[in-house]
Design a protein around this motif. Structure first.
Motif, short mmCIF file in Angstrom:
data_model
loop_
_atom_site.label_atom_id
_atom_site.label_comp_id
_atom_site.label_asym_id
_atom_site.label_seq_id
_atom_site.Cartn_x
_atom_site.Cartn_y
_atom_site.Cartn_z
N ILE A 193 49.34 -17.15 -24.67
CA ILE A 193 48.99 -18.44 -25.32
C ILE A 193 47.30 -18.03 -24.06
CG2 ILE A 193 48.39 -21.37 -24.50
CD1 ILE A 193 51.48 -21.66 -24.89
N LEU A 194 46.53 -18.53 -24.42
CA LEU A 194 44.69 -18.78 -23.70
C LEU A 194 44.50 -19.79 -23.79
CD1 LEU A 194 43.51 -15.85 -26.12
CD2 LEU A 194 44.07 -15.55 -24.22
N ILE A 195 43.87 -19.33 -22.07
CA ILE A 195 43.17 -21.22 -21.83
C ILE A 195 41.60 -20.49 -21.41
CG2 ILE A 195 43.52 -22.68 -19.95
CD1 ILE A 195 46.11 -22.11 -20.88
N ALA A 196 40.61 -21.44 -21.29
CA ALA A 196 39.88 -20.91 -22.05
C ALA A 196 38.71 -22.37 -21.51
CB ALA A 196 39.13 -19.90 -23.04
N GLY A 197 37.16 -21.92 -21.58
CA GLY A 197 36.26 -22.99 -20.97
C GLY A 197 35.88 -22.65 -20.38
N GLY A 198 34.36 -23.02 -19.83
CA GLY A 198 33.64 -23.08 -18.91
C GLY A 198 33.52 -22.68 -17.48
N PHE A 199 33.32 -22.35 -16.61
CA PHE A 199 32.79 -21.93 -15.28
C PHE A 199 33.23 -23.11 -14.68
CE2 PHE A 199 30.36 -22.15 -11.10
CZ PHE A 199 31.55 -21.47 -10.36
#
Length: 193
Positions: free
Chosen positions: A15-21
């Motif tokens: 599972i990936l956890i992504a998003g902005g800085f």
């Protein structure tokens, strides 16, 4: 010997956890991982001035430079491997490698900098990766109805949007459960066609 033969290895789920800085990806992975998470955080330095936009997250002192990694075992049957991606554009080149073989992704959104999650949303839509959006509830951040966030991100109703607190283990577990259910539903629909 029978015990060894009858015992199966758990199924690995990536599972990936992504998003902005500064959206809380490292915090989420750390909150829910059963092991001490692997972190690749470095202190923000003067070298990042003009490169890393800290507006809205001025108190941020560190940044992920490769990825975060955590693990959750579910009843000896499944092992969730969590990969937190770096949020800055200069690290996007590694997303293809990290995303390979993933079940799906959580896009962590920060309402103080909502536009920062557009690249993640675009990436997963372009690659056909099932994803959900989890709005991390930062203290003092503007709050919006979830349908407003869904509209602002141009998601329609096909992508679940939910609130979360990346510091809270139960909240993070609910996010991961929602993602797994959504990804399985998306993949079963795609597989039926």
């Amino acid at each position: 010997m029978d015990y060894v033969r009858s015992r199966r290895l758990p199924t690995a789920i990536k599972i990936l956890i992504a998003g902005g800085f500064g959206a809380g990806k490292t915090t989420l992975v750390g909150s829910v991982s059963e092991t001490a998470p692997l972190r690749t955080e470095e202190i923000l330095t003067d070298q990042g001035v003009g490169v890393d936009d800290v507006s809205g997250v001025e108190a941020k002192r560190t940044t992920t430079v490769a990825m975060d990694f955590g693990r959750i075992t579910i009843r000896d049957e499944f092992v969730l491997y969590l990969f937190g991606t770096p949020g800055q554009e200069r690290f996007w080149f590694m997303w293809d490698e990290v995303a390979l073989g993933s079940l799906g992704a959580v896009v962590l959104a920060d309402t103080r900098r909502l536009a920062d999650c557009f690249p993640s949303v675009d990436y997963f839509e372009r690659n056909g990766t099932p994803f959900i959006v989890a709005v991390n509830c930062f203290e003092g951040a503007p709050s919006y109805d979830l349908d407003e966030v869904q509209l602002a991100l141009n998601l329609g109703t096909r992508v679940p949007v939910m609130l979360c607190d990346a510091r809270d283990k139960e909240s993070c577990k609910n996010v991961l459960i929602t993602l797994v259910q959504h990804a399985m539903q998306v993949r079963s629909v795609v597989g039926a066609h």
